[in-house]
Design a protein around this motif. Structure first.
Motif, PDB file in Angstrom:
ATOM      1  N   GLU A 129       9.300   5.245   1.890  1.00 49.46           N
ATOM      2  CA  GLU A 129       8.700   6.560   1.703  1.00 49.46           C
ATOM      3  C   GLU A 129       7.516   6.545   0.746  1.00 49.46           C
ATOM      4  OE1 GLU A 129      11.884   9.063   0.488  1.00 49.46           O
ATOM      5  OE2 GLU A 129      12.751   9.220   2.506  1.00 49.46           O
ATOM      6  N   ASN A 130       7.229   5.403   0.162  1.00 48.61           N
ATOM      7  CA  ASN A 130       6.103   5.319  -0.763  1.00 48.61           C
ATOM      8  C   ASN A 130       4.788   5.656  -0.052  1.00 48.61           C
ATOM      9  OD1 ASN A 130       4.597   4.617  -3.122  1.00 48.61           O
ATOM     10  ND2 ASN A 130       4.165   2.622  -2.204  1.00 48.61           N
ATOM     11  N   GLY A 131       4.050   6.593  -0.600  1.00 48.99           N
ATOM     12  CA  GLY A 131       2.766   6.987  -0.039  1.00 48.99           C
ATOM     13  C   GLY A 131       2.832   8.145   0.934  1.00 48.99           C
ATOM     14  N   LEU A 132       4.019   8.466   1.450  1.00 49.47           N
ATOM     15  CA  LEU A 132       4.117   9.559   2.418  1.00 49.47           C
ATOM     16  C   LEU A 132       3.831  10.907   1.778  1.00 49.47           C
ATOM     17  CD1 LEU A 132       7.201   8.603   4.635  1.00 49.47           C
ATOM     18  CD2 LEU A 132       4.765   8.220   5.050  1.00 49.47           C
ATOM     19  N   THR A 133       4.186  11.063   0.510  1.00 49.17           N
ATOM     20  CA  THR A 133       3.902  12.324  -0.176  1.00 49.17           C
ATOM     21  C   THR A 133       2.407  12.561  -0.263  1.00 49.17           C
ATOM     22  OG1 THR A 133       5.934  12.120  -1.486  1.00 49.17           O
ATOM     23  CG2 THR A 133       4.246  13.637  -2.291  1.00 49.17           C
ATOM     24  N   VAL A 134       1.653  11.491  -0.507  1.00 49.49           N
ATOM     25  CA  VAL A 134       0.188  11.611  -0.585  1.00 49.49           C
ATOM     26  C   VAL A 134      -0.374  12.050   0.765  1.00 49.49           C
ATOM     27  CG1 VAL A 134      -1.965  10.366  -0.973  1.00 49.49           C
ATOM     28  CG2 VAL A 134       0.015   9.922  -2.426  1.00 49.49           C
ATOM     29  N   VAL A 138      -2.340  15.544   1.508  1.00 53.01           N
ATOM     30  CA  VAL A 138      -3.695  15.563   2.054  1.00 53.01           C
ATOM     31  C   VAL A 138      -3.727  16.331   3.362  1.00 53.01           C
ATOM     32  CG1 VAL A 138      -5.526  14.133   3.036  1.00 53.01           C
ATOM     33  CG2 VAL A 138      -4.417  13.444   0.911  1.00 53.01           C
ATOM     34  N   GLY A 139      -2.759  16.072   4.234  1.00 52.50           N
ATOM     35  CA  GLY A 139      -2.737  16.743   5.531  1.00 52.50           C
ATOM     36  C   GLY A 139      -2.568  18.243   5.441  1.00 52.50           C
ATOM     37  N   SER A 140      -1.869  18.709   4.425  1.00 56.60           N
ATOM     38  CA  SER A 140      -1.611  20.145   4.314  1.00 56.60           C
ATOM     39  C   SER A 140      -2.659  20.895   3.498  1.00 56.60           C
ATOM     40  CB  SER A 140      -0.228  20.369   3.680  1.00 56.60           C
ATOM     41  OG  SER A 140      -0.162  19.802   2.383  1.00 56.60           O
ATOM     42  N   TYR A 197       1.196  10.334   8.920  1.00 60.09           N
ATOM     43  CA  TYR A 197       2.456  10.753   8.300  1.00 60.09           C
ATOM     44  C   TYR A 197       3.565  10.850   9.346  1.00 60.09           C
ATOM     45  CZ  TYR A 197       5.917  13.754   6.066  1.00 60.09           C
ATOM     46  OH  TYR A 197       7.086  14.269   5.575  1.00 60.09           O
ATOM     47  N   ASN A 198       3.279  11.454  10.481  1.00 62.60           N
ATOM     48  CA  ASN A 198       4.287  11.580  11.533  1.00 62.60           C
ATOM     49  C   ASN A 198       4.682  10.220  12.085  1.00 62.60           C
ATOM     50  OD1 ASN A 198       4.320  14.383  11.334  1.00 62.60           O
ATOM     51  ND2 ASN A 198       2.708  14.644  12.862  1.00 62.60           N
TER      52      ASN A 198
END
Length: 249
Positions: A129-134, A138-140, A197-198
């Protein structure tokens, strides 16, 4: 015609105030950061998929646990399946050697193995999950940052046109069109981040699903007390499903 040829993105940045340029820098930073995570994680997951498939295939075709241990010692535990196996083998040997005398080793072998394997799975989950929050951030937020830049740019353009007294369509269309570039930039930054992300989330879900299945069979195998008594064909039959899952991640 001279004025029209000077209109464009460079002209918009030249005319933008501090807020407009700040929003552009924010979007540029978001794009660089998101693409960094997209490229590095894509390469990492490709390597992980290849190495996981190779290790799972080797594990279920091994003639004994000693062969698996030698493989891990030689090549290291660089992906989730070998990492889990390494800790599980160490946990079993440690419990058999010490007898579970410490508080953290309380309970039988099954309980100690369960805690050790669950800890590894939690660690691998955090790595995946590292980096998925970023990317999610960004996407939102990128479209709204771009929209804010557009609104602010349109506002500044209309104020300038109003002060000049030139309200004709050719005077309004250029500055307003330039301001809309910020919305396009926001979408251009957000779309790759959302797609990545998806994709990574799906990859992580499949990886953890196959890792849980592997952990279940590994636990059952280690707690039966088998020490390489099963034939390679028998081990391969047990692991067919897990190899398919690991290679399909």
């Amino acid at each position: 015609m001279q004025t029209q040829t000077t209109l464009g993105f460079a002209h918009f940045l030249a005319q933008a105030d501090g807020l407009g340029k700040t929003l552009f820098v924010i979007l540029l930073t978001m794009s660089v950061v998101s693409w960094y995570f997209i490229i590095t994680k894509a390469i990492s997951k490709w390597r992980q998929r290849r190495e996981s498939g190779r290790f799972v295939d080797l594990f279920w075709n091994a003639s004994s646990l000693e062969e698996v241990r030698n493989e891990i010692t030689t090549h290291g535990a660089n992906e989730p399946f070998s990492h889990l196996t390494s800790h599980a083998l160490f946990a079993r040997e440690h419990h058999e050697r010490t007898g579970g005398g410490k508080l953290g080793e309380a309970g039988g072998l099954g309980d100690f193995l369960t805690r050790s394997m669950r800890k590894v799975i939690d660690e691998e989950t955090a790595k995946l999950e590292n980096g998925l929050t970023v990317l999610a951030t960004v996407g939102s937020t990128a479209p709204f940052v771009g929209l804010l830049g557009t609104v602010w740019g349109v506002y500044g353009a209309l104020v300038s046109i109003g002060m000049s007294g030139a309200g004709t369509l050719d005077k309004v269309a250029g500055p307003v069109g330039e301001a809309l570039i910020m919305t396009g930039l926001g979408l251009g930054v957000a779309i790759p981040a959302v797609v990545a992300y998806n994709s990574f989330t799906r990859h992580n879900r499949l990886t953890l699903s196959s890792l849980d299945a592997f952990a279940h069979d590994l636990f059952a195998y280690l707690t039966t007390g088998a020490h390489g008594q099963q034939t390679p064909g028998r081990l391969a039959g047990i692991g067919n499903k897990l190899r398919t899952l690991a290679q399909g991640v």
